[in-house]
Design a protein around this motif. Structure first.
Motif, PDB file in Angstrom:
ATOM      1  N   TYR A 244     -13.490   3.104  -1.221  1.00 12.57           N
ATOM      2  CA  TYR A 244     -12.643   2.083  -1.845  1.00 12.57           C
ATOM      3  C   TYR A 244     -13.423   1.337  -2.923  1.00 12.57           C
ATOM      4  CZ  TYR A 244      -9.748  -2.074  -2.374  1.00 12.57           C
ATOM      5  OH  TYR A 244      -8.989  -3.089  -2.896  1.00 12.57           O
TER       6      TYR A 244
ATOM      7  N   PHE B  55     -12.954   1.903  -7.003  1.00 16.38           N
ATOM      8  CA  PHE B  55     -12.439   0.739  -7.715  1.00 16.38           C
ATOM      9  C   PHE B  55     -13.343   0.421  -8.904  1.00 16.38           C
ATOM     10  CE2 PHE B  55     -11.092  -3.436  -8.755  1.00 16.38           C
ATOM     11  CZ  PHE B  55      -9.853  -3.643  -8.179  1.00 16.38           C
TER      12      PHE B  55
ATOM     13  N   TYR C 167       0.822  -1.207   0.000  1.00 15.80           N
ATOM     14  CA  TYR C 167       0.000   0.000   0.000  1.00 15.80           C
ATOM     15  C   TYR C 167       0.858   1.260   0.000  1.00 15.80           C
ATOM     16  CZ  TYR C 167      -4.007  -2.992   1.095  1.00 15.80           C
ATOM     17  OH  TYR C 167      -4.994  -3.949   1.057  1.00 15.80           O
TER      18      TYR C 167
ATOM     19  N   LEU D 207      -4.774  -3.496  -7.342  1.00 15.17           N
ATOM     20  CA  LEU D 207      -4.654  -2.092  -6.952  1.00 15.17           C
ATOM     21  C   LEU D 207      -3.548  -1.373  -7.711  1.00 15.17           C
ATOM     22  CD1 LEU D 207      -5.095  -2.228  -3.083  1.00 15.17           C
ATOM     23  CD2 LEU D 207      -6.629  -1.131  -4.713  1.00 15.17           C
TER      24      LEU D 207
ATOM     25  N   SER E  64      -3.957  -6.855  -4.041  1.00 11.66           N
ATOM     26  CA  SER E  64      -2.879  -5.870  -4.086  1.00 11.66           C
ATOM     27  C   SER E  64      -2.383  -5.673  -5.513  1.00 11.66           C
ATOM     28  CB  SER E  64      -1.720  -6.318  -3.184  1.00 11.66           C
ATOM     29  OG  SER E  64      -2.142  -6.456  -1.842  1.00 11.66           O
TER      30      SER E  64
END
Length: 370
Positions: A114, A118, A43, A299, A296
């Motif tokens: 979030y 997204f 992150y 992202l 992850s």
């Protein structure tokens, strides 16, 4: 944000894949320990890289006198959406290490931001591909591409996309709450017991469909049509055609590589919820770790978007150089002349070649720009 860290047998469907395997509770301390180390690192890197790239995109596009095409508008909205998504990452990193410390209201808002952003990012990517395909297929009309009516259409498209993304984020806003689990507080979704199984399965499948399958199919179809038109474009050098096609291939390949693993795992989760396929504790742990890693990876698309949709395009690089030149002049410097690489702008309308090669900036629908 997906939650992974639960052992409660009674709340298995609400929390994660915690079932009573052979009359014993599956302890997932290993998964939680892995998340405490892995997630904050990923992150942090995503936040630094993503903030730099997307902030530059916003600054450059906001400084332009006008946005020439719907693609420009979508890229600006994509950068804003990615920034809002990235701003939630410090909260999730802290949650992975220390647990949730900010209360239920912050939990709901952060989860909603979030999820909605997204979803918005994926929908905007599909919209960009549709606009590029439309620019290839639509005949020049002679009307200005930035007239008030067209700008209202752009605004309507963006409003609809943000509304759909917000709708997809509503379950997070409604069901997310702070729950005590494993001697700490965690921000997670808690569904009414009567609808836990059906709600989780339906939402997983809906997210896979609208966040991945639909955008991916739209991108493949649109960019195949654009690629065919580029390959058939007359009077354009081969290297310019390849440069444009290379960008299209990179866009689709990166989307597939970053999003496919995550959505495969989500699909496995949905099938497990429906059919209870995972009956071994080690398999459940492996699925949770796979979800951490693949989410992850998904992202990272927020960091790669500026490279794909802005920095790779020489047109955007030209705007960055112009902005840097203006900034240098304002602070009293006299920079050397900067060679601005021209954009790969190819006229693709074969029905009216004299019109499509007019070079007018306003007739953006008759050209394809990389």
């Amino acid at each position: 944000m997906e939650d992974y860290f639960y052992d409660d047998e009674d709340s298995a469907l609400n929390d994660s894949y915690e079932y009573n395997y052979e009359h014993s509770v599956c302890d997932k301390e290993e998964v939680r320990s892995f998340g405490r180390v892995f997630l904050p690192i990923i992150y942090a890197v995503a936040l630094v890289v993503g903030l730099a790239g997307n902030a530059l995109v916003v600054v450059v596009y906001m400084s332009k006198l006008r946005l020439r095409t719907l693609t420009d508008v979508c890229i600006l909205n994509l950068a804003i959406s990615d920034l809002l998504l990235l701003f939630t990452l410090p909260f999730w990193a802290a949650d992975a290490v220390h647990g949730w410390m900010l209360g239920p209201a912050a939990c709901k808002i952060t989860s909603f931001l979030y999820s909605a952003n997204f979803s918005c990012g994926m929908l905007l990517l599909a919209c960009i591909s549709v606009d590029r395909c439309r620019a290839v297929a639509q005949n020049p009309t002679g009307r200005s591409g930035t007239c008030p009516r067209v700008r209202r259409q752009w605004l309507l498209v963006c409003v609809v996309l943000w509304a759909v993304a917000s709708f997809l984020g509503l379950p997070e806003l409604i069901f997310s709450t702070v729950k005590h689990s494993h001697h700490r507080m965690s921000c997670t979704e808690v569904y009414p017991h009567s609808m836990a199984r059906s709600a989780k399965a339906a939402l997983e499948l809906l997210e896979v469909t609208l966040r991945f399958l639909l955008p991916f199919l739209v991108m493949v179809v649109c960019y195949c049509l654009v690629g065919r038109a580029l390959s058939r474009a007359a009077g354009v050098r081969r290297d310019r055609k390849w440069r444009a096609l290379r960008v299209l291939l990179a866009v689709v390949a990166v989307f597939l590589l970053t999003q496919l693993p995550y959505n495969v795992v989500k699909l496995c989760r949905a099938m497990d919820i429906i059919y209870i396929l995972v009956t071994d504790c080690e398999e459940s742990k492996a699925l949770d770790r796979a979800l951490q890693v693949t989410e992850s990876l998904a992202l990272t698309h927020a960091c790669i978007n500026p490279l794909l949709y802005a920095f790779i395009g020489s047109s955007f690089r030209g705007h960055v150089l112009k902005a840097a030149k203006r900034l240098g002049q304002r602070v009293g410097r006299h920079p050397r002349h900067v060679n601005e690489e021209p954009a790969v702008e190819i006229a693709l309308n074969t029905r009216s070649p004299t019109q499509s090669q007019s070079g007018s900036e306003d007739q953006a629908t008759s050209t394809f720009t990389i």
